[in-house]
Design a protein around this motif. Structure first.
Motif, PDB file in Angstrom:
ATOM      1  N   VAL A  60       2.681   7.443   1.435  1.00 25.15           N
ATOM      2  CA  VAL A  60       3.090   6.883   2.721  1.00 25.15           C
ATOM      3  C   VAL A  60       4.600   7.034   2.889  1.00 25.15           C
ATOM      4  CG1 VAL A  60       3.263   4.753   4.080  1.00 25.15           C
ATOM      5  CG2 VAL A  60       1.120   5.317   2.919  1.00 25.15           C
ATOM      6  N   VAL A  64       6.714   8.658   6.374  1.00 22.68           N
ATOM      7  CA  VAL A  64       7.323   7.759   7.358  1.00 22.68           C
ATOM      8  C   VAL A  64       8.838   7.942   7.354  1.00 22.68           C
ATOM      9  CG1 VAL A  64       5.450   6.059   7.270  1.00 22.68           C
ATOM     10  CG2 VAL A  64       7.413   5.821   5.736  1.00 22.68           C
ATOM     11  N   VAL A  73       3.469  -0.346   7.220  1.00 20.61           N
ATOM     12  CA  VAL A  73       2.129   0.256   7.227  1.00 20.61           C
ATOM     13  C   VAL A  73       1.170  -0.629   6.420  1.00 20.61           C
ATOM     14  CG1 VAL A  73       0.763   2.205   6.343  1.00 20.61           C
ATOM     15  CG2 VAL A  73       2.836   2.629   7.684  1.00 20.61           C
ATOM     16  N   PRO A  84      -4.793   1.572   5.065  1.00 25.15           N
ATOM     17  CA  PRO A  84      -3.510   2.206   5.364  1.00 25.15           C
ATOM     18  C   PRO A  84      -3.649   3.522   6.136  1.00 25.15           C
ATOM     19  CG  PRO A  84      -3.538   1.445   3.103  1.00 25.15           C
ATOM     20  CD  PRO A  84      -4.929   1.251   3.642  1.00 25.15           C
ATOM     21  N   VAL A  87      -3.776   2.721   9.761  1.00 22.70           N
ATOM     22  CA  VAL A  87      -2.460   2.303  10.234  1.00 22.70           C
ATOM     23  C   VAL A  87      -1.550   3.518  10.365  1.00 22.70           C
ATOM     24  CG1 VAL A  87      -0.472   0.805   9.813  1.00 22.70           C
ATOM     25  CG2 VAL A  87      -2.764   0.036   9.167  1.00 22.70           C
ATOM     26  N   MET A  88      -1.624   4.435   9.413  1.00 21.29           N
ATOM     27  CA  MET A  88      -0.798   5.650   9.478  1.00 21.29           C
ATOM     28  C   MET A  88      -1.113   6.477  10.729  1.00 21.29           C
ATOM     29  SD  MET A  88       1.600   6.051   7.308  1.00 21.29           S
ATOM     30  CE  MET A  88       1.915   7.749   7.746  1.00 21.29           C
ATOM     31  N   TYR A  91       0.446   4.662  13.543  1.00 25.35           N
ATOM     32  CA  TYR A  91       1.901   4.816  13.423  1.00 25.35           C
ATOM     33  C   TYR A  91       2.331   6.181  13.957  1.00 25.35           C
ATOM     34  CZ  TYR A  91       6.373   5.790  11.061  1.00 25.35           C
ATOM     35  OH  TYR A  91       7.664   6.157  10.772  1.00 25.35           O
ATOM     36  N   LYS A  95       4.707   5.683  16.995  1.00 24.40           N
ATOM     37  CA  LYS A  95       5.895   5.268  16.241  1.00 24.40           C
ATOM     38  C   LYS A  95       7.145   5.075  17.099  1.00 24.40           C
ATOM     39  CE  LYS A  95       6.699   9.924  14.537  1.00 24.40           C
ATOM     40  NZ  LYS A  95       6.660  10.713  13.337  1.00 24.40           N
TER      41      LYS A  95
END
Length: 145
Positions: A60, A64, A73, A84, A87-88, A91, A95
């Motif tokens: 991760v 990011v 995250v 995760p 969420v990624m 994101y 973002k």
């Protein structure tokens, strides 16, 4: 002069509490400061706090913008009860819109205690799993014993 700066930085890092109440931005800035001082230690703390393997934290981190984004995250995943990876994806799509938008996309309702904690920066980064975040129930006396 360097000694003074180093001493002030050390005192600041030791004095940073696990909970930063001022705002999300100041909390995330503190997380970034801690991470930049000791990135392997940061990865280990995130791993321990959220119960994920260090290689997953490192993966991760590699995708990011900042270490604080990696923390978020895992934090939003825990709050939204989402993996995760989910969420990624959120994101990556949102973002530029901020963590509030990402939280809403993950199902964290505005007005909820989780959303207020997020907005106020009332989050914890101490490397200790949250109480009740374990997967098991009881003392391990399940079937077959």
């Amino acid at each position: 002069m360097r000694r003074i700066v180093l001493a002030v930085l050390t005192l600041a890092l030791l004095g940073i509490p696990g909970i930063a109440g001022a705002s999300l931005d100041s909390f995330l800035n503190n997380v970034n400061v801690q991470a930049r001082v000791d990135l392997p230690g940061f990865s280990a703390k995130v791993s321990a706090q959220f119960g994920v393997p260090v290689p997953q934290v490192e993966a991760v981190l590699a995708t990011v913008a900042t270490p604080a984004d990696a923390f978020m995250v895992f934090q939003l995943g825990q709050m939204a009860h989402r993996p995760p990876e989910t969420v990624m994806q959120t994101y990556q799509t949102h973002k530029g819109k901020g963590w509030g938008v990402i939280a809403k996309e993950l199902g964290i309702k505005p007005g909820s205690k989780e959303f207020h904690a997020l907005k106020n920066g009332d989050l914890v980064f101490n490397g200790v799993p949250a109480e009740g975040s374990g997967k098991g129930k009881g003392k391990g006396k399940g079937k077959g014993k």
